[in-house]
Write an enzyme that holds these catalytic residues in place. Structure first.
Site, PDB file in Angstrom:
ATOM      1  N   PHE A  72       0.835  -1.211   0.000  1.00 19.90           N
ATOM      2  CA  PHE A  72       0.000   0.000   0.000  1.00 19.90           C
ATOM      3  C   PHE A  72       0.867   1.258   0.000  1.00 19.90           C
ATOM      4  CE2 PHE A  72      -1.962  -3.381   2.594  1.00 19.90           C
ATOM      5  CZ  PHE A  72      -2.869  -3.825   1.657  1.00 19.90           C
ATOM      6  N   GLY A 129       1.122  -1.417 -12.192  1.00 24.97           N
ATOM      7  CA  GLY A 129       1.796  -2.705 -12.262  1.00 24.97           C
ATOM      8  C   GLY A 129       1.200  -3.660 -13.276  1.00 24.97           C
ATOM      9  N   ALA A 130      -0.102  -3.871 -13.198  1.00 23.68           N
ATOM     10  CA  ALA A 130      -0.741  -4.874 -14.054  1.00 23.68           C
ATOM     11  C   ALA A 130      -0.645  -4.481 -15.520  1.00 23.68           C
ATOM     12  CB  ALA A 130      -2.199  -5.054 -13.649  1.00 23.68           C
ATOM     13  N   ARG A 154      -9.808  -2.759 -19.934  1.00 26.68           N
ATOM     14  CA  ARG A 154     -10.022  -4.207 -19.945  1.00 26.68           C
ATOM     15  C   ARG A 154      -9.683  -4.773 -18.560  1.00 26.68           C
ATOM     16  NH1 ARG A 154      -9.686  -7.939 -24.216  1.00 26.68           N
ATOM     17  NH2 ARG A 154      -8.606  -6.460 -25.552  1.00 26.68           N
ATOM     18  N   LEU A 171      -8.423  -7.742 -16.408  1.00 24.49           N
ATOM     19  CA  LEU A 171      -7.579  -8.892 -16.725  1.00 24.49           C
ATOM     20  C   LEU A 171      -7.995 -10.143 -15.972  1.00 24.49           C
ATOM     21  CD1 LEU A 171      -4.234  -6.885 -16.710  1.00 24.49           C
ATOM     22  CD2 LEU A 171      -5.497  -7.690 -18.723  1.00 24.49           C
ATOM     23  N   GLU A 209      -6.010   1.162  -7.031  1.00 21.05           N
ATOM     24  CA  GLU A 209      -6.249   2.301  -6.145  1.00 21.05           C
ATOM     25  C   GLU A 209      -7.581   2.988  -6.387  1.00 21.05           C
ATOM     26  OE1 GLU A 209      -1.705   3.866  -5.595  1.00 21.05           O
ATOM     27  OE2 GLU A 209      -2.626   4.153  -7.531  1.00 21.05           O
TER      28      GLU A 209
END
Lengths: 168, 729
Positions: free
Chosen positions: B244, B512-513, B616, B618, B693
């Site tokens: 976090f 990140g993703a 999108r 994931l 977030e």
């Protein structure tokens, strides 16, 4: 100090500093790191284990106080290729994210379901003369000693509820 | 040499939609789940390292002065003690996210109470703890320093100033105005796993097993802190017990462990205890925010203002970016914004989940509720009316933005039409209210790399130093690779959290993703290209499923195509022109029902719903969980979370989990989440945006707005604890 602990059915003879908590005995001396240290002050529940069938915070008790006790940790509840129904439900319901509080949640929930089966009331029990039922409120109340900052709470409740329903 | 893919143009081909394996988007279980639910996942302080000694850190007992360990020799002589270390290289505070270099160092001068100024190393944890607690620390020549914003030097942040049109005139001429000042306290990330590191030296090489979010930066920060070349450092963090934001930059315990291990010639583990996590990692800045809204008779904003005061330690450049979403969320021709930074001697401010929007949108959305109330307009309609056509400051178009759809769909799912009037609904002793708020968070693409190996056995391996801090990285990277290469999910192995692997964007800022996912996508795309070349077909005509390739009316297995070769490709993405050409953000809406006790002012959240649009999706399961987590942070922000500082010395008065109240299970109802179908071609080739977030960016306002609806009490000082609610009732 000499202490004998039966952990997950196996007897261990330990020679420990008397200041060693049950949690640190597991993590530092027995390589059982499934029980987590989140606060070391009994405030988060990540270290929950069962001692003689009852859930406790293993960070709040010294190992030497448990000479002769039977201790069940997350390692005794299931393994990756042999999961308990509750462990499987935590996966299916996404009852965790980072996973750090998870062993404590599962140990806690395992013992909590026994407490409900034995009829122990809680703050959320409508009528303490009746047997408590597995409502969302009951589960949430009884699991509130196990903090989860990722906040998988709704999924944890669902995992516990479904497991109990399926075993009923 | 692998080409770097720069995101310079919208990815309108939407290749993932052509894949037939059916993994991306599916609500699949986390592959690391069996390890996590059995306690077999190895977190930082759980590696079984031979001959390991234990280090415990020592804190400064005040916010100023020269640090002297007055009984150092006595402590060094205690049973089991191996060393008492106060090395110049110890960190004053953690590095900021992406710092890529050492933060301020030096343990000989205290800058805030709780600063970690020494480490005591002993044979056992018990001995180290006792010895560390026995150290007598005195602060010589301490000065009186500012520990609250009220008495601190304030630095205007000129680069954050905006003055567009004429807000003052707009405020004078508007049919409706709001001019309200809100405050939010400091927050703590409070991951469940305290910060911990195990350092092992092998000759001149350091292996650091830690709990970190962004390893490629952390390695450089650690090396710079120690004064060694980054090539000498390998960091491992395959499992991280929550971050976090608090594990973005290298932190004091890692540097202490490395120095201590060198000095005692053995591996050393240093774990912060929970109080130290609260006192010496990162806090979210406290804020004071003045919101001005000027609307015409129909509720259209003609002007808005957002002026913020935040704080940080002297010398730190991070200033909580509270204005971030105010720049683009709502229309309004006349706009004025500013930010001031107060220099206070409290623990360092840095990124805590959704820096900026978490408190900025939350406060703005509270003020919007005040405006709706004043006009007598449905708060959903007020928002809908003020959705700008284009970025109201830069004039750039938005990329995908299903904001209005989120408002409408969320309202419908929640049953918003049934909302009561102010103080209208009562059930026994409980006053019932509904509230809503918008969600918004900027979207960012960061440089990221991953290596993908396709084997003739019909398996693939994804390797990157990316982390999974609970976000679902293990799940989604496997899904992307599986879809692109036509492999079942179980045939893809994902290896993370090791700096010897290709450097990734890391887990932070919700990027990140999409960033590391894109690097995997690109590597797989290159593998597909090579397969197509071998088969002498166009890559577009190649269908991959269950380890078999179909093309030109024939089907061949991977073993047949690859013979005995593996195909190994690196994917490497960088942000490009699409980051500048359009305004990219994620949007949503929250709806909450609260019950406020008429006699005590206690607030219980009864129901809460969020509808979100983040490109999108994931993995529908892990994405939903991210939203649950964000909304729950919002419940904490709204009702209980506050780092309380002693105004005399900046001491964190509630530095433990019993007194810093994060929501517990019983505080959180069965939240519901809806994820809207969306593709953002401008974001990256997967059309995905960040979601880690978004769930917190305004969530708290929905609850405080619901408290107003229930009670008529407008709390402008977060959190809405009972005393503040009851005072207005």
């Amino acid at each position: 100090m000499k202490t004998e602990l039966t952990i997950n059915g196996t007897q261990h003879k330990l020679e420990l500093d008397p200041r060693t908590t049950l949690l640190d005995a597991l993590r530092h001396h027995l390589g059982l790191t499934g029980s987590k240290k989140g606060c070391d002050h009994g405030q988060c529940g990540a270290c929950t284990v069962m001692v003689n069938g009852r859930r406790i915070n293993s960070c709040l008790t010294l190992a030497c106080m448990h000479d002769g006790d039977e201790i069940t940790t997350i390692e005794g509840i299931g393994q990756p290729d042999n999961l308990s129904p509750l462990q499987q439900a935590f996966i299916s319901q996404d009852g965790f994210q980072c996973g750090y509080c998870t062993p404590g949640q599962i140990c806690s929930a395992t013992a909590m379901l026994e407490e409900i089966a034995e009829g122990w009331p809680s703050h959320a029990t409508e009528d303490i003369n009746d047997r408590p039922s597995l409502t969302v409120d009951e589960i949430a109340e009884r699991m509130s000693g196990n903090l989860c900052r990722c906040a998988a709470y709704p999924n944890i409740v669902e995992a516990i509820r479904k497991t109990a329903e399926e075993s009923a | 040499m692998t080409e770097v893919f720069k995101m310079d143009a919208p990815a309108t081909d939407r290749r993932l939609d052509d894949m037939v394996q059916g993994l991306v988007g599916a609500p699949l279980d986390r592959p690391e789940g069996p390890l996590k639910v059995t306690g077999q996942a190895t977190y930082a302080n759980e590696w079984q390292v031979e001959n390991m000694a234990h280090g415990v850190m020592v804190r400064a007992p005040g916010p100023s002065g020269r640090v002297v360990l007055s009984n150092r020799d006595d402590v060094a002589a205690m049973p089991g003690v191996l060393a008492v270390i106060q090395d110049e290289r110890l960190l004053r505070n953690p590095a900021q996210g992406k710092a890529n270099e050492a933060p301020v160092q030096g343990p000989h001068h205290a800058a805030y109470m709780g600063q970690l100024i020494a480490v005591v190393v002993a044979e056992t944890f018990e001995q180290a703890r006792h010895a560390a607690q026995s150290v007598k620390v005195t602060l010589e020549n301490a000065e009186v320093v500012a520990v609250t914003s009220d008495t601190a030097a304030v630095e205007p942040q000129e680069s954050k100033t905006l003055d567009q049109g004429d807000l003052e005139t707009a405020m004078r001429e508007a049919a409706h105005t709001v001019d309200a000042t809100y405050t939010t306290p400091s927050h703590s990330s409070t991951p469940m796993e305290p910060h911990a590191s195990i350092a092992t030296w092998e000759g001149e090489d350091l292996i650091l097993r830690g709990s970190y979010q962004m390893l490629k930066y952390n390695r450089n920060e650690l090396a710079d802190s120690l004064g060694i070349h980054p090539d000498r450092v390998r960091m491992l963090a395959p499992y991280v017990g929550g971050g976090f934001g608090s594990k973005l930059g290298i932190a004091p315990e890692a540097v202490a462990a490395a120095i201590a291990a060198r000095e005692v010639g053995r591996p050393v583990s240093v774990a912060l205890h929970r109080q130290q996590v609260y006192e010496a990692t990162m806090r979210r800045s406290d804020t004071r925010q003045r919101i001005r809204l000027a609307a015409d008779a129909e509720g259209r904003l003609i002007g808005l203002g957002h002026d913020a005061l935040v704080s940080n330690l002297p010398g730190e450049t991070f200033a909580e970016p509270v204005l971030q979403a105010s720049h683009f969320l709502y229309a309004g021709a006349n706009r004025k914004m500013s930010m001031d930074l107060a220099r206070v001697h409290r623990l360092c401010c840095g990124s805590v989940r959704a820096p900026g929007e978490a408190v900025g949108v939350t406060v703005f959305e509270s003020a919007m509720d005040e405006l709706a109330q004043q006009i007598g307009m449905d708060p959903v309609e007020l928002r809908r009316r003020n959705i700008p056509d284009k970025d109201p400051e830069s004039g750039k178009p938005f990329s995908s933005r299903r904001f209005e759809d989120a408002l409408d769909s969320g309202a419908k799912i929640f049953g918003w039409a049934d909302r009561p009037g102010v103080k209208e609904r009562r059930e026994g002793e409980w006053l019932i209210g509904y509230g809503m708020a918008s969600a918004a968070r900027v979207n960012v693409l960061m440089e990221s790399q991953a290596r993908v190996t396709l084997t003739p056995q019909g398996t693939a391996r994804v390797e990157t130093d990316m982390t999974d801090i609970g976000t679902g990285t293990y799940a989604i990277l496997g899904q992307i690779a599986g879809d692109m290469l036509g492999l079942p999910r179980d045939a893809v192995e994902v290896v993370l959290g090791d700096t010897s692997l290709p450097p990734a964007a890391g887990s932070g800022g919700s990027w990140g993703a999409s960033s590391s996912g894109t690097s995997v996508y690109l590597a797989c795309q290159a593998i597909r290209q090579q397969l197509a070349e071998r088969l002498e077909v166009s890559e577009n005509d190649l269908t991959l499923k269950d380890g078999r390739a179909t093309f030109d009316n024939q089907t061949r297995g991977l073993a047949d195509i690859l013979q005995n070769d593996e195909i190994v490709k690196l994917g490497h993405v960088e942000a490009g022109e699409t980051s500048e050409a359009v305004r990219q953000a994620t949007f949503g809406a929250y709806f909450a029902e609260v019950a406020v006790h008429a006699a005590t002012g206690e607030t219980r959240v009864r129901r809460m719903h969020g509808t979100f649009a983040a490109g999108r999706i994931l993995n529908a399961k892990t994405a939903r969980s991210q939203c649950l987590g964000g909304m729950t942070f919002g419940i904490g922000m709204a009702l209980t979370e506050e780092l309380a500082f002693d105004p005399r010395d900046g001491h964190v008065a509630n530095h433990n989990l019993a007194e810093y109240h994060i929501p517990v299970n019983a505080d959180v109802p069965q939240l519901t989440v809806e994820l809207l179908e969306e593709r953002d071609d401008w974001a990256n080739p997967m059309q995905a945006k960040g979601i880690g977030e978004l769930g917190i960016c305004g969530a708290g306002a929905a609850i405080l707005n619901a408290i107003y609806n229930a009670t008529g009490v407008r709390v402008r000082d977060y959190p809405a604890t009972l005393d503040k609610v009851i005072a207005g009732m």
